[in-house]
Design a protein around this motif. Structure first.
Motif, short mmCIF file in Angstrom:
data_model
loop_
_atom_site.label_atom_id
_atom_site.label_comp_id
_atom_site.label_asym_id
_atom_site.label_seq_id
_atom_site.Cartn_x
_atom_site.Cartn_y
_atom_site.Cartn_z
N TRP A 90 -3.36 -26.56 -15.96
CA TRP A 90 -2.14 -27.18 -16.46
C TRP A 90 -1.13 -27.44 -15.35
N ARG A 91 -1.50 -27.09 -14.12
CA ARG A 91 -0.58 -27.33 -13.00
C ARG A 91 -1.11 -28.44 -12.10
N THR A 92 -0.21 -29.20 -11.52
CA THR A 92 -0.62 -30.24 -10.59
C THR A 92 -1.16 -29.60 -9.31
N VAL A 93 -1.78 -30.43 -8.48
CA VAL A 93 -2.28 -29.99 -7.18
C VAL A 93 -1.17 -29.29 -6.40
N ARG A 94 -0.03 -29.93 -6.33
CA ARG A 94 1.09 -29.38 -5.56
C ARG A 94 1.53 -28.02 -6.12
N ASP A 95 1.62 -27.92 -7.44
CA ASP A 95 2.08 -26.67 -8.03
C ASP A 95 1.03 -25.57 -7.96
N ASN A 96 -0.25 -25.96 -7.90
CA ASN A 96 -1.28 -24.96 -7.65
C ASN A 96 -1.15 -24.38 -6.25
N VAL A 97 -0.90 -25.26 -5.28
CA VAL A 97 -0.77 -24.77 -3.89
C VAL A 97 0.47 -23.88 -3.76
N LYS A 129 0.32 -35.06 -7.35
CA LYS A 129 0.68 -35.01 -8.77
C LYS A 129 -0.54 -35.05 -9.69
N LYS A 130 -1.74 -35.07 -9.10
CA LYS A 130 -2.95 -35.05 -9.93
C LYS A 130 -3.18 -33.64 -10.49
N PHE A 131 -4.01 -33.58 -11.52
CA PHE A 131 -4.40 -32.29 -12.08
C PHE A 131 -5.80 -31.94 -11.59
N PRO A 132 -6.14 -30.66 -11.54
CA PRO A 132 -7.43 -30.25 -10.99
C PRO A 132 -8.61 -31.00 -11.57
N TRP A 133 -8.61 -31.23 -12.89
CA TRP A 133 -9.76 -31.88 -13.52
C TRP A 133 -9.89 -33.34 -13.14
N GLU A 134 -8.89 -33.89 -12.45
CA GLU A 134 -9.00 -35.27 -11.98
C GLU A 134 -9.66 -35.35 -10.60
N LEU A 135 -9.98 -34.18 -10.03
CA LEU A 135 -10.51 -34.14 -8.67
C LEU A 135 -11.98 -33.74 -8.64
N SER A 136 -12.70 -34.17 -7.58
CA SER A 136 -14.07 -33.73 -7.38
C SER A 136 -14.08 -32.26 -6.95
N ARG A 142 -10.53 -28.12 -1.44
CA ARG A 142 -9.46 -28.41 -0.47
C ARG A 142 -8.13 -27.90 -0.98
N VAL A 143 -7.92 -28.02 -2.30
CA VAL A 143 -6.69 -27.49 -2.89
C VAL A 143 -6.66 -25.97 -2.70
N SER A 144 -7.80 -25.30 -2.96
CA SER A 144 -7.77 -23.83 -2.76
C SER A 144 -7.57 -23.46 -1.31
N LEU A 145 -8.09 -24.31 -0.41
CA LEU A 145 -7.88 -24.03 1.02
C LEU A 145 -6.39 -24.13 1.36
N ALA A 146 -5.74 -25.17 0.85
CA ALA A 146 -4.30 -25.31 1.09
C ALA A 146 -3.53 -24.14 0.47
N ARG A 147 -3.95 -23.72 -0.73
CA ARG A 147 -3.29 -22.60 -1.39
C ARG A 147 -3.50 -21.30 -0.61
N LEU A 148 -4.66 -21.20 0.04
CA LEU A 148 -4.92 -20.02 0.86
C LEU A 148 -4.03 -20.01 2.11
N LEU A 149 -3.78 -21.20 2.66
CA LEU A 149 -3.04 -21.26 3.93
C LEU A 149 -1.53 -21.28 3.74
N VAL A 150 -1.06 -21.54 2.53
CA VAL A 150 0.36 -21.82 2.34
C VAL A 150 1.24 -20.62 2.63
N PHE A 151 0.72 -19.41 2.40
CA PHE A 151 1.55 -18.24 2.70
C PHE A 151 1.23 -17.64 4.07
N GLU A 152 0.45 -18.41 4.87
CA GLU A 152 0.17 -18.08 6.27
C GLU A 152 -0.35 -16.66 6.47
N PRO A 153 -1.42 -16.28 5.71
CA PRO A 153 -1.98 -14.95 5.92
C PRO A 153 -2.62 -14.84 7.30
#
Ligand code: ADP
Ligand code: ADP
Length: 226
Positions: A90-97, A129-136, A142-153
């Motif tokens: 229910w969250r966009t790509v950006r909000d997931n990251v 602004k896309k939703f996960p189900w709109e992506l391959s 790639r979204v999870s990779l960005a989400r992994l890197l966003v808090f700079e672990p």
């Protein structure tokens, strides 16, 4: 001091059918900034080792140290990425990251800028602004990779992150991972059953064997990077 120290670790799971010995006497160290892959057949305990380092599984014996302290889930300095993207539909790509930013209570405007930069870095500009189900599948990873890197672990743990993808996409994402590592020099532990993939991306390959999971070899890799 190494980023991760695993020393004499044993792990069993209690199941309805009895005790499963998942990991036996596993010891290794990962120096800061290194990329270490763990390879071995399915069921040899790779995921278990990664989850113990992430603080998501307990262990029966031995010691694990992550950047000088005990493993714990939800640490700011340690991020984990699994085989399939667990994105909120229910969250966009950006909000997931941005999710870890909210959970960890990080500065929002700074993180919004970083989210934008990361989405560009992983090739998702225009998809904010896309939703996960709109992506391959590859784009979701790639979204999870960005989400992994966003808090700079400082420590990245990846459990077969691209295994569900086709070979071409996997190779491309692996090469991007190598480039990311050259840029950010974070410590990475990467679980895969694919030896070629392990050799491509890592400084050291830890080879495990199944039943019970034991380390049979620790191989330094000295290849020119692509
Ligand atoms: P790998 O990642 O190398 O495929 P795992 O760490 O997932 O190996 O599993 C190692 C062994 O532990 C396997 O025999 C698996 O079935 C068992 N195992 C893993 N997780 C659990 C669990 N939550 N409960 C019971 N057994 C488990
Ligand atoms: P992976 O592909 O990451 O190695 P699996 O697909 O084998 O993991 O397992 C998926 C989930 O089921 C994991 O959380 C793992 O801990 C759990 N699991 C694996 N084997 C068993 C088992 N024999 N009994 C119970 N849970 C298990």
């Amino acid at each position: 001091e190494p980023a991760v120290t695993v020393s004499g670790v044993f792990k069993t799971y209690a199941t309805r059918d009895g005790v499963v010995e998942a990991v036996r006497d596993v010891s290794f160290e990962v120096p800061h900034g290194h990329v270490v892959s763990m390879v071995g057949p399915s069921g040899c305990g790779k995921s278990t080792v990664l989850k113990m380092i992430a603080g998501l599984e307990t262990y029966d014996r031995g010691t694990i140290t992550v950047r000088g302290s005990d493993p714990a889930p939800g640490r700011r300095d340690c991020g984990i990425m699994m085989q399939s993207a667990v994105l909120l539909p229910w969250r966009t790509v950006r909000d997931n990251v941005m999710l870890p930013v909210e959970i960890l209570g990080l500065d929002k405007s700074e993180s919004a800028q970083r989210t934008q930069d990361l989405l560009e870095l992983v090739g998702l500009q225009g998809f904010e602004k896309k939703f996960p189900w709109e992506l391959s599948g590859g784009m979701q990873q790639r979204v999870s990779l960005a989400r992994l890197l966003v808090f700079e672990p400082q420590l990245l743990l990846m459990d077969e992150p691209f295994a569900a993808l086709d070979e071409m996409t996997r190779e491309r994402l692996d090469l991007e991972l190598v480039q990311l590592h050259e840029r950010f020099q974070r410590t990475l532990i990467y679980v895969t059953h694919n030896i070629a993939e392990a050799v491509l991306i890592s400084d050291t390959v830890i080879v495990m064997t199944a039943r019970p999971g034991e380390i049979v070899d620790i191989v330094p890799i000295d290849l020119p990077r692509p």
